[in-house]
Design a protein around this motif. Structure first.
Motif, PDB file in Angstrom:
ATOM      1  N   ILE A   1       0.784  -1.246  -0.092  1.00 14.11           N
ATOM      2  CA  ILE A   1       0.006  -0.352   0.149  1.00 14.11           C
ATOM      3  C   ILE A   1       0.960   1.124  -0.118  1.00 14.11           C
ATOM      4  CG2 ILE A   1      -1.581   1.406   1.427  1.00 14.11           C
ATOM      5  CD1 ILE A   1      -2.657  -1.425   2.581  1.00 14.11           C
ATOM      6  N   ALA A   2       1.886   1.442   0.847  1.00 15.30           N
ATOM      7  CA  ALA A   2       2.722   2.388   1.037  1.00 15.30           C
ATOM      8  C   ALA A   2       3.492   2.628  -0.543  1.00 15.30           C
ATOM      9  CB  ALA A   2       3.845   2.429   2.048  1.00 15.30           C
ATOM     10  N   ARG A   3       3.830   1.822  -1.162  1.00 12.80           N
ATOM     11  CA  ARG A   3       4.461   1.897  -2.627  1.00 12.80           C
ATOM     12  C   ARG A   3       3.539   2.580  -3.430  1.00 12.80           C
ATOM     13  NH1 ARG A   3       5.583  -3.591  -4.725  1.00 12.80           N
ATOM     14  NH2 ARG A   3       3.777  -3.698  -5.333  1.00 12.80           N
ATOM     15  N   GLU A   4       2.259   2.517  -3.406  1.00  8.53           N
ATOM     16  CA  GLU A   4       1.401   3.288  -4.112  1.00  8.53           C
ATOM     17  C   GLU A   4       0.743   4.691  -3.417  1.00  8.53           C
ATOM     18  OE1 GLU A   4       0.971   2.555  -7.431  1.00  8.53           O
ATOM     19  OE2 GLU A   4       2.278   0.700  -6.984  1.00  8.53           O
ATOM     20  N   ALA A   5       1.720   5.478  -3.014  1.00  9.19           N
ATOM     21  CA  ALA A   5       1.490   6.317  -2.139  1.00  9.19           C
ATOM     22  C   ALA A   5       0.596   7.409  -2.782  1.00  9.19           C
ATOM     23  CB  ALA A   5       2.575   6.995  -1.427  1.00  9.19           C
ATOM     24  N   ASP A   6       0.468   7.538  -3.854  1.00  9.84           N
ATOM     25  CA  ASP A   6      -0.267   8.729  -4.519  1.00  9.84           C
ATOM     26  C   ASP A   6      -1.513   8.053  -5.171  1.00  9.84           C
ATOM     27  OD1 ASP A   6       1.269  10.790  -4.032  1.00  9.84           O
ATOM     28  OD2 ASP A   6       2.475  10.526  -6.079  1.00  9.84           O
ATOM     29  N   GLY A   7      -1.674   6.697  -5.130  1.00  5.53           N
ATOM     30  CA  GLY A   7      -2.794   5.867  -5.686  1.00  5.53           C
ATOM     31  C   GLY A   7      -3.545   5.371  -4.691  1.00  5.53           C
ATOM     32  N   ASP A   8      -4.703   4.609  -5.133  1.00  2.26           N
ATOM     33  CA  ASP A   8      -5.639   3.686  -4.523  1.00  2.26           C
ATOM     34  C   ASP A   8      -4.993   2.001  -4.897  1.00  2.26           C
ATOM     35  OD1 ASP A   8      -7.072   5.586  -3.089  1.00  2.26           O
ATOM     36  OD2 ASP A   8      -8.215   5.923  -5.207  1.00  2.26           O
ATOM     37  N   VAL A   9      -4.966   1.388  -3.804  1.00  2.00           N
ATOM     38  CA  VAL A   9      -4.747   0.100  -3.906  1.00  2.00           C
ATOM     39  C   VAL A   9      -5.592  -0.737  -3.372  1.00  2.00           C
ATOM     40  CG1 VAL A   9      -2.858  -1.888  -3.288  1.00  2.00           C
ATOM     41  CG2 VAL A   9      -2.103   0.671  -3.436  1.00  2.00           C
ATOM     42  N   THR A  10      -6.233  -1.899  -4.201  1.00  2.00           N
ATOM     43  CA  THR A  10      -7.360  -2.716  -3.864  1.00  2.00           C
ATOM     44  C   THR A  10      -6.595  -3.900  -3.469  1.00  2.00           C
ATOM     45  OG1 THR A  10      -7.293  -3.912  -6.212  1.00  2.00           O
ATOM     46  CG2 THR A  10      -8.569  -1.861  -6.122  1.00  2.00           C
ATOM     47  N   ALA A  11      -7.785  -4.520  -2.676  1.00  2.00           N
ATOM     48  CA  ALA A  11      -7.602  -5.967  -2.069  1.00  2.00           C
ATOM     49  C   ALA A  11      -6.842  -7.036  -3.236  1.00  2.00           C
ATOM     50  CB  ALA A  11      -8.503  -6.517  -1.398  1.00  2.00           C
ATOM     51  N   THR A  12      -7.342  -6.803  -4.391  1.00  2.00           N
ATOM     52  CA  THR A  12      -7.192  -7.673  -5.385  1.00  2.00           C
ATOM     53  C   THR A  12      -5.609  -7.470  -5.816  1.00  2.00           C
ATOM     54  OG1 THR A  12      -9.184  -7.773  -6.394  1.00  2.00           O
ATOM     55  CG2 THR A  12      -7.522  -8.474  -7.763  1.00  2.00           C
ATOM     56  N   GLU A  13      -5.087  -6.106  -5.923  1.00  2.00           N
ATOM     57  CA  GLU A  13      -3.632  -5.690  -6.086  1.00  2.00           C
ATOM     58  C   GLU A  13      -2.791  -6.354  -5.113  1.00  2.00           C
ATOM     59  OE1 GLU A  13      -4.736  -1.906  -8.932  1.00  2.00           O
ATOM     60  OE2 GLU A  13      -4.621  -1.528  -6.724  1.00  2.00           O
ATOM     61  N   ILE A  14      -3.414  -6.117  -3.787  1.00  2.00           N
ATOM     62  CA  ILE A  14      -2.486  -6.694  -2.629  1.00  2.00           C
ATOM     63  C   ILE A  14      -2.393  -8.045  -2.363  1.00  2.00           C
ATOM     64  CG2 ILE A  14      -2.295  -6.604  -0.272  1.00  2.00           C
ATOM     65  CD1 ILE A  14      -4.038  -3.844  -0.243  1.00  2.00           C
ATOM     66  N   GLN A  15      -3.445  -8.924  -2.771  1.00  2.00           N
ATOM     67  CA  GLN A  15      -3.306 -10.223  -3.005  1.00  2.00           C
ATOM     68  C   GLN A  15      -2.520 -10.755  -3.836  1.00  2.00           C
ATOM     69  OE1 GLN A  15      -7.031 -12.032  -3.357  1.00  2.00           O
ATOM     70  NE2 GLN A  15      -6.221 -14.100  -3.122  1.00  2.00           N
ATOM     71  N   LYS A  16      -2.200 -10.247  -5.145  1.00  2.00           N
ATOM     72  CA  LYS A  16      -1.347 -10.669  -6.194  1.00  2.00           C
ATOM     73  C   LYS A  16       0.056 -10.830  -5.438  1.00  2.00           C
ATOM     74  CE  LYS A  16      -3.768  -8.764  -9.885  1.00  2.00           C
ATOM     75  NZ  LYS A  16      -3.739  -7.537 -11.054  1.00  2.00           N
ATOM     76  N   GLU A  17       0.458 -10.066  -4.471  1.00  2.00           N
ATOM     77  CA  GLU A  17       1.656 -10.013  -4.005  1.00  2.00           C
ATOM     78  C   GLU A  17       1.845 -10.849  -2.546  1.00  2.00           C
ATOM     79  OE1 GLU A  17       4.025  -6.627  -4.326  1.00  2.00           O
ATOM     80  OE2 GLU A  17       2.998  -5.552  -5.609  1.00  2.00           O
ATOM     81  N   ILE A  18       0.863 -11.227  -1.981  1.00  2.00           N
ATOM     82  CA  ILE A  18       0.702 -11.935  -0.707  1.00  2.00           C
ATOM     83  C   ILE A  18      -0.039 -13.582  -1.263  1.00  2.00           C
ATOM     84  CG2 ILE A  18      -0.098 -12.222   1.476  1.00  2.00           C
ATOM     85  CD1 ILE A  18      -0.133  -9.243   1.561  1.00  2.00           C
ATOM     86  N   THR A  19       0.653 -14.459  -1.254  1.00  2.00           N
ATOM     87  CA  THR A  19       0.251 -15.659  -1.656  1.00  2.00           C
ATOM     88  C   THR A  19      -0.595 -16.484  -0.787  1.00  2.00           C
ATOM     89  OG1 THR A  19       2.435 -16.645  -1.177  1.00  2.00           O
ATOM     90  CG2 THR A  19       1.926 -16.112  -3.497  1.00  2.00           C
ATOM     91  N   LEU A  20      -1.510 -15.834  -0.168  1.00  2.50           N
ATOM     92  CA  LEU A  20      -2.464 -16.393   0.695  1.00  2.50           C
ATOM     93  C   LEU A  20      -3.901 -16.539   0.170  1.00  2.50           C
ATOM     94  CD1 LEU A  20      -1.293 -14.420   4.039  1.00  2.50           C
ATOM     95  CD2 LEU A  20      -0.853 -16.996   3.383  1.00  2.50           C
ATOM     96  N   ALA A  21      -4.809 -17.305   0.783  1.00  3.70           N
ATOM     97  CA  ALA A  21      -6.171 -17.206   0.443  1.00  3.70           C
ATOM     98  C   ALA A  21      -6.748 -15.684   0.468  1.00  3.70           C
ATOM     99  CB  ALA A  21      -7.056 -18.312   1.054  1.00  3.70           C
ATOM    100  N   GLN A  22      -7.686 -15.283  -0.551  1.00  6.89           N
ATOM    101  CA  GLN A  22      -8.310 -14.158  -0.463  1.00  6.89           C
ATOM    102  C   GLN A  22      -8.806 -13.872   0.864  1.00  6.89           C
ATOM    103  OE1 GLN A  22     -12.073 -13.519  -0.572  1.00  6.89           O
ATOM    104  NE2 GLN A  22     -11.741 -11.404  -0.469  1.00  6.89           N
ATOM    105  N   SER A  23      -9.721 -14.754   1.405  1.00  7.17           N
ATOM    106  CA  SER A  23     -10.334 -14.574   2.634  1.00  7.17           C
ATOM    107  C   SER A  23      -9.323 -14.264   3.772  1.00  7.17           C
ATOM    108  CB  SER A  23     -11.180 -15.822   3.180  1.00  7.17           C
ATOM    109  OG  SER A  23     -10.286 -17.105   3.350  1.00  7.17           O
ATOM    110  N   THR A  24      -8.049 -14.844   3.774  1.00 10.05           N
ATOM    111  CA  THR A  24      -7.142 -14.642   4.830  1.00 10.05           C
ATOM    112  C   THR A  24      -6.428 -13.121   4.618  1.00 10.05           C
ATOM    113  OG1 THR A  24      -6.477 -16.754   4.771  1.00 10.05           O
ATOM    114  CG2 THR A  24      -4.914 -15.451   5.803  1.00 10.05           C
ATOM    115  N   VAL A  25      -6.273 -12.824   3.339  1.00 10.37           N
ATOM    116  CA  VAL A  25      -5.700 -11.541   3.017  1.00 10.37           C
ATOM    117  C   VAL A  25      -6.758 -10.245   3.386  1.00 10.37           C
ATOM    118  CG1 VAL A  25      -5.043  -9.865   1.236  1.00 10.37           C
ATOM    119  CG2 VAL A  25      -4.393 -12.113   1.226  1.00 10.37           C
ATOM    120  N   SER A  26      -7.839 -10.802   3.189  1.00 14.29           N
ATOM    121  CA  SER A  26      -9.285  -9.762   3.724  1.00 14.29           C
ATOM    122  C   SER A  26      -9.113  -9.698   4.999  1.00 14.29           C
ATOM    123  CB  SER A  26     -10.336 -10.347   3.096  1.00 14.29           C
ATOM    124  OG  SER A  26     -10.400 -10.133   1.995  1.00 14.29           O
TER     125      SER A  26
END
Length: 138
Positions: free
Chosen positions: A35-60
């Motif tokens: 999230i910090a890497r995209e300081a000027d923009g919005d980051v969605t959960a889908t974009e975060i989940q692409k970099e964290i190899t856990l289940a979507q529910s766990t990331v949420s």
């Protein structure tokens, strides 16, 4: 029954402990860095989940914990004709953590050169373990 933490400690101390506890899991720390890497923009959960190899529910769940303690702010946005939550770092929460670290750093009884070597050693070990600094590269 014993006293609760709110009866024993100040609200500020409890809040700071909650902030630090929330950063105590690698997935939440990774999410914060993404999230910090995209300081000027919005980051969605889908974009975060692409970099964290856990289940979507766990990331949420991890993102919910970050939001609940106030490390991140959320807002509803529309992307690809779909409404989704976007995440952004809450500067006030980070400033509270920074104040604590600055205070601890100033109270450390090391000479200036020793402090520098200590921090350099810590961050070089952290880099080997997590490669966290990639998050700051463009």
């Amino acid at each position: 029954m014993g006293a609760t933490k709110h009866e024993i400690y100040t609200d500020e101390l409890v809040r700071l402990a909650d902030l630090l506890k929330a950063t105590g899991h690698p997935a939440r720390l990774k999410a914060l860095l993404v999230i910090a890497r995209e300081a000027d923009g919005d980051v969605t959960a889908t974009e975060i989940q692409k970099e964290i190899t856990l289940a979507q529910s766990t990331v949420s769940q991890h993102l919910k914990q970050l939001r609940d303690v106030g490390l991140v702010k959320t807002k509803m946005i529309v992307r690809n004709n779909k409404a989704c939550l976007s995440y952004r770092i809450d500067r006030e929460a980070i400033e509270q953590i920074e104040k604590l670290l600055t205070y601890l750093y100033e109270k450390t009884d090391l000479k200036y050169d020793d402090k520098f070597e200590t921090f350099q050693s810590f961050f070089s070990k952290l880099n080997k373990i997590t490669n966290w600094n990639q998050c700051f590269e463009s």
